[in-house]
Design an enzyme around this catalytic site. Sequence first.
Site, PDB file in Angstrom:
ATOM      1  N   ASP A  32       0.814  -1.212   0.000  1.00 15.30           N
ATOM      2  CA  ASP A  32       0.000   0.000   0.000  1.00 15.30           C
ATOM      3  C   ASP A  32       0.851   1.266   0.000  1.00 15.30           C
ATOM      4  O   ASP A  32       2.007   1.261   0.427  1.00 15.30           O
ATOM      5  CB  ASP A  32      -0.884   0.037   1.262  1.00 15.30           C
ATOM      6  CG  ASP A  32      -2.072  -0.911   1.180  1.00 15.30           C
ATOM      7  OD1 ASP A  32      -2.107  -1.739   0.253  1.00 15.30           O
ATOM      8  OD2 ASP A  32      -2.947  -0.822   2.062  1.00 15.30           O
ATOM      9  N   HIS A 185       3.593  -2.383   3.320  1.00 18.77           N
ATOM     10  CA  HIS A 185       3.596  -0.993   2.900  1.00 18.77           C
ATOM     11  C   HIS A 185       4.827  -0.699   2.054  1.00 18.77           C
ATOM     12  O   HIS A 185       5.898  -1.262   2.281  1.00 18.77           O
ATOM     13  CB  HIS A 185       3.521  -0.068   4.117  1.00 18.77           C
ATOM     14  CG  HIS A 185       2.207  -0.131   4.816  1.00 18.77           C
ATOM     15  ND1 HIS A 185       1.942  -1.075   5.781  1.00 18.77           N
ATOM     16  CD2 HIS A 185       1.067   0.593   4.656  1.00 18.77           C
ATOM     17  CE1 HIS A 185       0.691  -0.931   6.200  1.00 18.77           C
ATOM     18  NE2 HIS A 185       0.145   0.085   5.534  1.00 18.77           N
TER      19      HIS A 185
END
Length: 231
Positions: A32, A185
């Site tokens: 992400d 992430h």
Amino acid sequence: MEKVLVNKKNSETGTHLNSKDPYEKVIYLTFDDGPSTATDDILNVLQKNNAAATFFMLSPHMKERPNTVERMIKEGHSVGLHGVTHDVNHFYHSKQTVLDEMNEAQEVLESITGIPSVLIRTPYGSVPYLIEPFRKALNTEGYKLWDWNVDSRDWELADGNYVKSVIDQIKSLEESGATPVVLLHDQPKTAKYLPQLMTYLANQGYQIKKLDDSVEPVKFECADRCHPIDD
């Protein structure tokens, strides 16, 4: 498009996403918030391990690094949408703000790559603020919402401890027969320790694959926990 046979068991703890080979061990790695300064390092690790992943990206970051977005496509990864602001109060303000952010990210992605995507992940996951009218609106637009069943916590765990956290959760999912969908992430410390995770997955015989719109999404269930942002 890679086709995956799906056993339609969908819950917050995991979904069975079975491949054509019932004995094949599959895992999905998702990243992400990118692209970022770390994306090329992540892509290098994935390329070295012949692995495909999925990137849920923010439109301002795509604008900053269009060449990186193009590299993702060229190297066979899936690209998805993560919105624009990553601001809870703005994103979840209304049905329209949810749609506007995803549509804007879609426009940016398509302007760079020529390819749209129906894969989306909302900021911080869909519970508790993605209420039913918002979900219906996204579904009507053809978007496929993805949450996760393995939270790496890589944004807070120091010194690569996220790798141990992911491994522990994978082992737990193995007992239930669910296919892991891992939240990671797009950041430097994730990239730094990603080779350790890849080594473990290779040793355990996992096939690292990308998501596509043929796979039934893992979604958090509201179960009376969803509410508007201003509640």
